[in-house]
Design an enzyme around this catalytic site. Structure first.
Site, mmCIF file in Angstrom:
data_model
loop_
_atom_site.group_PDB
_atom_site.id
_atom_site.type_symbol
_atom_site.label_atom_id
_atom_site.label_comp_id
_atom_site.label_asym_id
_atom_site.label_seq_id
_atom_site.Cartn_x
_atom_site.Cartn_y
_atom_site.Cartn_z
ATOM 1 N N ILE A 38 0.812 -1.215 0.000
ATOM 2 C CA ILE A 38 0.000 0.000 0.000
ATOM 3 C C ILE A 38 0.848 1.268 0.000
ATOM 4 O O ILE A 38 0.315 2.373 -0.158
ATOM 5 C CB ILE A 38 -1.002 0.026 1.174
ATOM 6 C CG1 ILE A 38 -0.285 -0.022 2.538
ATOM 7 C CG2 ILE A 38 -2.013 -1.101 1.039
ATOM 8 C CD1 ILE A 38 -1.222 0.178 3.726
ATOM 9 N N TYR A 126 4.299 7.592 16.691
ATOM 10 C CA TYR A 126 3.148 6.759 16.344
ATOM 11 C C TYR A 126 1.863 7.587 16.338
ATOM 12 O O TYR A 126 1.120 7.598 15.353
ATOM 13 C CB TYR A 126 3.017 5.595 17.323
ATOM 14 C CG TYR A 126 1.720 4.841 17.204
ATOM 15 C CD1 TYR A 126 1.430 4.087 16.064
ATOM 16 C CD2 TYR A 126 0.760 4.888 18.225
ATOM 17 C CE1 TYR A 126 0.232 3.405 15.945
ATOM 18 C CE2 TYR A 126 -0.432 4.212 18.111
ATOM 19 C CZ TYR A 126 -0.707 3.481 16.971
ATOM 20 O OH TYR A 126 -1.901 2.816 16.853
#
Length: 289
Positions: A38, A126
């Protein structure tokens, strides 16, 4: 018949989606990095067009919170750039993008359950890259549903529940932090919610950002204690401790309870209590032994 693409299909949530998709009259196409990269914009666009995809469910993510601090580039590529690729393909083809995000987009301060419209203050690489992934979707402008979740666990992969089952069976004493509060979320429950929204085509009636976790609130210490109790690992003494006893490269949210009022109102979702789902997961793991 709908054509549904599920990315990150070998992860916790993707594995649960695979189990549910096997009984659907619709066509589910499950991919992980081996079948579809992806991060490759052209490959994503080509597959979505060739397979006439109606719904993209993005379960792929870089989720190793500590390692992300040292691996920022890869984290950005997976959590931000790849998400933009999926959004562009969805916009080009008219597909709907269902994307999974995280409680880490909030700072973790205060003690009020987080609503979708509350200010964000991402923690660490993150949290920041997951927030940037959300923003990329909104900027591209494809039809989308973003679901933020927290404390995900399941029978698949590595997660807190499976780690506690192992440690409480091996050790006589264990320390677990009690100053981080949230809600454990069974991936099977989240997958069932996504599956229902897809199968009933409710995605045609709503758009935007939603929160999903199981009901109830606990600390990691409480969660560990209940896991051990359910598994019958009473020989292990579990002690509460502060987060500072486990030094980390990134601060974890001290409070990350998500408000689920919106998803209940819009989709009529009934959400199990975390303790009930934990017991179900432990029972499934026992049957598999």
């Amino acid at each position: 018949m709908l054509n549904i693409l599920v990315t990150g299909a070998n992860g916790q949530l993707g594995s649960e989606m695979r189990r549910l998709g096997s009984v659907s009259p619709n066509r589910y196409l499950f991919t992980d990095v081996a079948e579809l990269d992806i991060t490759n914009r052209e490959a994503v666009m080509a597959l979505v067009k060739a397979e006439k995809i109606d719904v993209v469910v993005n379960c792929a993510a870089y989720t190793q919170v500590d390692r992300a601090e040292e691996d920022e580039l890869l984290c950005q590529i997976i959590n931000r750039d790849a998400v933009e690729n999926l959004a562009l393909a969805a916009r080009e083809t008219g597909a709907v993008l269902i994307h999974i995000s995280t409680d880490y987009v909030f700072g973790g301060e205060g003690n009020t359950p987080r609503r979708e419209d509350m200010p964000t203050q991402p923690l660490g690489v993150y949290g920041r890259t997951k927030w940037e992934g959300e923003e990329a979707i909104r900027k591209v402008g494809c039809r989308h549903l973003i679901f933020r979740t927290a404390w995900l666990y399941s029978e698949y992969g590595n997660n807190f529940l499976k780690t506690m089952l192992r440690l409480t069976s091996e050790k006589s004493e264990l320390k677990v932090v009690f100053d981080q509060v949230g809600t454990p979320t069974y991936a099977g429950d989240l997958a069932l919610t996504l599956f229902s929204i897809i199968e009933k085509e409710l995605f045609r009636e709503a758009e935007g950002t939603f929160h999903f976790s199981n009901e109830g609130v606990c600390s990691w210490y409480d969660f560990a204690t209940e896991i051990a109790l359910e598994a019958g690992h009473s020989a292990c003494r579990i002690l509460p401790c502060h987060s500072e006893e486990f030094p980390s490269k990134v601060k974890r949210p001290a409070y990350s309870v998500l408000d689920k009022s919106k998803i209940k109102a819009v989709f009529g979702v009934e959400i199990p209590h975390w303790r009930d789902s934990m017991r179900y997961c432990v029972a499934r793991l026992k049957r598999e032994q």
